[in-house]
Design a protein around this motif. Sequence first.
Motif: not given
Length: 149
Positions: A115-135
């Motif tokens: 956010m400090g860099k001024g981005v308005h969109n953030i992407k990632l490729k989660p592992s199956a195990a990590g998907k709930h964390l990002y949600e």
Amino acid sequence: MELKKAEIKDLDTVVRLKMAMFKEVGSIALLQDNAEEKIYAKYQELYKKDMGCHYLIYENDTVIACGGAIIKDDVPFCFFKTPMYGYIIDVYCIPEKRRNGYSSRIIEELLKWLMGKGVHNIKLKPSAAGKHLYEKFGFCDSGEMELWI
């Protein structure tokens, strides 16, 4: 537990944890020859341009978790008013230290950095195990599709 922003001198540790993550998710065979050296060089370049960072969690002077973020400006985003987006990478915690909130703590810092860099969109490729964390942080399926051939 101590959280620190990684410096170039910490890249050996970052790359070591990234390789452990690739092994754990079964993607190590997809990597190029001398991938570790190439990853190190790319991360060093991104750090010097302030276009990438990692955060590390230490426990008793040992790194037990890491996570990173980079700024990307590829097509089609390079044509937008905000011509870049953030991408979260390398979120990994050693297996015996999981489920203690370390990855969440790192993601919080990465979101602040992006956010400090001024981005308005953030992407990632989660592992199956990590998907709930990002949600938990509000990430959702973007509708992008992919085909592995």
